[in-house]
Design a protein around this motif. Structure first.
Motif, short mmCIF file in Angstrom:
data_model
loop_
_atom_site.label_atom_id
_atom_site.label_comp_id
_atom_site.label_asym_id
_atom_site.label_seq_id
_atom_site.Cartn_x
_atom_site.Cartn_y
_atom_site.Cartn_z
N GLN A 219 0.82 -1.21 0.00
CA GLN A 219 0.00 0.00 0.00
C GLN A 219 0.86 1.27 0.00
O GLN A 219 0.54 2.24 -0.67
CB GLN A 219 -0.92 -0.01 1.23
CG GLN A 219 -1.86 1.17 1.30
CD GLN A 219 -2.73 1.11 2.55
OE1 GLN A 219 -2.71 0.15 3.30
NE2 GLN A 219 -3.51 2.16 2.74
N TYR A 220 1.95 1.26 0.76
CA TYR A 220 2.79 2.45 0.88
C TYR A 220 4.06 2.38 0.02
O TYR A 220 4.98 3.17 0.21
CB TYR A 220 3.16 2.68 2.36
CG TYR A 220 1.96 3.04 3.19
CD1 TYR A 220 1.34 4.27 3.03
CD2 TYR A 220 1.44 2.14 4.11
CE1 TYR A 220 0.23 4.61 3.78
CE2 TYR A 220 0.33 2.47 4.88
CZ TYR A 220 -0.28 3.70 4.70
OH TYR A 220 -1.37 4.03 5.43
N LYS A 221 4.09 1.45 -0.91
CA LYS A 221 5.26 1.26 -1.76
C LYS A 221 5.68 2.54 -2.49
O LYS A 221 6.86 2.90 -2.48
CB LYS A 221 5.02 0.13 -2.76
CG LYS A 221 6.24 -0.17 -3.61
CD LYS A 221 5.97 -1.31 -4.57
CE LYS A 221 7.17 -1.54 -5.47
NZ LYS A 221 6.92 -2.61 -6.43
N PRO A 222 4.75 3.28 -3.13
CA PRO A 222 5.18 4.52 -3.81
C PRO A 222 5.83 5.53 -2.87
O PRO A 222 6.85 6.13 -3.20
CB PRO A 222 3.88 5.08 -4.40
CG PRO A 222 2.98 3.90 -4.51
CD PRO A 222 3.33 3.00 -3.37
N PHE A 223 5.24 5.68 -1.69
CA PHE A 223 5.81 6.62 -0.72
C PHE A 223 7.17 6.14 -0.24
O PHE A 223 8.11 6.93 -0.13
CB PHE A 223 4.87 6.81 0.48
CG PHE A 223 5.50 7.59 1.59
CD1 PHE A 223 5.70 8.96 1.46
CD2 PHE A 223 5.93 6.96 2.76
CE1 PHE A 223 6.30 9.69 2.48
CE2 PHE A 223 6.53 7.69 3.77
CZ PHE A 223 6.72 9.04 3.63
N LEU A 224 7.29 4.85 0.06
CA LEU A 224 8.57 4.30 0.53
C LEU A 224 9.65 4.40 -0.53
O LEU A 224 10.82 4.68 -0.21
CB LEU A 224 8.38 2.86 1.01
CG LEU A 224 7.49 2.69 2.25
CD1 LEU A 224 7.22 1.22 2.53
CD2 LEU A 224 8.10 3.38 3.45
N LEU A 225 9.30 4.18 -1.80
CA LEU A 225 10.27 4.34 -2.89
C LEU A 225 10.71 5.80 -2.99
O LEU A 225 11.90 6.09 -3.16
CB LEU A 225 9.68 3.87 -4.21
CG LEU A 225 9.63 2.37 -4.43
CD1 LEU A 225 8.86 2.03 -5.70
CD2 LEU A 225 11.04 1.80 -4.50
N PHE A 226 9.74 6.71 -2.92
CA PHE A 226 10.07 8.14 -2.95
C PHE A 226 11.02 8.49 -1.81
O PHE A 226 12.06 9.12 -2.02
CB PHE A 226 8.79 8.99 -2.84
CG PHE A 226 9.05 10.44 -2.56
CD1 PHE A 226 9.39 11.30 -3.59
CD2 PHE A 226 8.99 10.94 -1.27
CE1 PHE A 226 9.65 12.65 -3.34
CE2 PHE A 226 9.27 12.27 -1.01
CZ PHE A 226 9.58 13.13 -2.04
N LEU A 227 10.68 8.07 -0.60
CA LEU A 227 11.48 8.38 0.57
C LEU A 227 12.88 7.77 0.46
O LEU A 227 13.88 8.43 0.77
CB LEU A 227 10.77 7.86 1.83
CG LEU A 227 11.32 8.33 3.17
CD1 LEU A 227 11.27 9.84 3.27
CD2 LEU A 227 10.53 7.68 4.30
N GLY A 228 12.96 6.53 0.00
CA GLY A 228 14.26 5.87 -0.16
C GLY A 228 15.14 6.58 -1.17
O GLY A 228 16.33 6.82 -0.93
N LYS A 229 14.58 6.93 -2.34
CA LYS A 229 15.36 7.64 -3.37
C LYS A 229 15.80 9.01 -2.86
O LYS A 229 16.94 9.43 -3.09
CB LYS A 229 14.52 7.83 -4.64
CG LYS A 229 14.31 6.60 -5.45
CD LYS A 229 13.51 6.99 -6.69
CE LYS A 229 12.80 5.85 -7.32
NZ LYS A 229 11.95 6.28 -8.42
#
Length: 185
Positions: free
Chosen positions: A7-17
């Motif tokens: 569910q939070y994959k897009p946010f986690l990818l954004f935060l990681g990058k």
């Protein structure tokens, strides 16, 4: 848990990058700064460039302006119309703002070529506006020294961060992959 991650994959990818880019660029910048000895009042080359370009802008307006190395701290004095008006320190060069800008752009992925062009355009624009900001601040401080706190601490940071925010909004809405996905819906 897997459902939450999905569910939070897009946010986690954004935060990681964002964090990875920010930390990497900050480490590179810090290693650059470590080449200069603050104990000997050495100023980094990019801050010297900013000081020199600020003087060039001030002299465009037919003003007597020059800079000189500060003797007791790692900074460059700006002398405007015969008066010591301000000093350029490492924090004035806007490189940390540019690092923040680049980190956000990379985190909000776009097509490779567009991303590189936007990062270059945005970084150059931030640099040019920072030079203009410092020159205008010098002129304002010469005429209104009693407003130094509000000019230096509020108005001019608001301008530079406002421009960065505007560039981010343009990137997200016009050029990022998010913009192309939203436009197709």
């Amino acid at each position: 848990m897997k459902n939450l991650l999905q569910q939070y994959k897009p946010f986690l990818l954004f935060l990681g990058k964002f964090l990875l880019t920010y930390v990497l660029l900050t480490v590179i910048y810090q290693s650059y700064l470590n080449r200069f000895d603050a104990n000997k009042n050495e100023v980094d080359s990019f801050s010297q460039l900013v000081a020199n370009q600020t003087i060039s802008v001030l002299t465009l307006f037919d003003a007597e302006a020059y800079n000189q190395q500060h003797l007791t701290e790692p900074s460059i004095k700006i002398i405007y119309k015969g008066q010591y008006i301000s000093r350029i320190i490492e924090g004035c060069n806007a490189l940390s703002v540019i690092i923040l800008f680049i980190s956000f752009i990379i985190a909000f992925t776009g097509k490779f070529k567009r991303t590189i062009v936007f990062i270059l355009f945005g970084s150059i624009l931030i640099h040019i506006l920072n030079i203009a900001r410092i020159a205008l601040l010098c002129m304002a401080l010469y005429s209104f020294p009693e407003y130094e706190h509000i000019l230096h601490g509020v108005v001019f940071p608001l301008v530079i961060y406002g421009i960065v925010f505007l560039l981010w909004v343009i990137w997200v809405n016009k050029f990022s992959l998010h913009a192309t996905t939203t436009a197709k819906k």
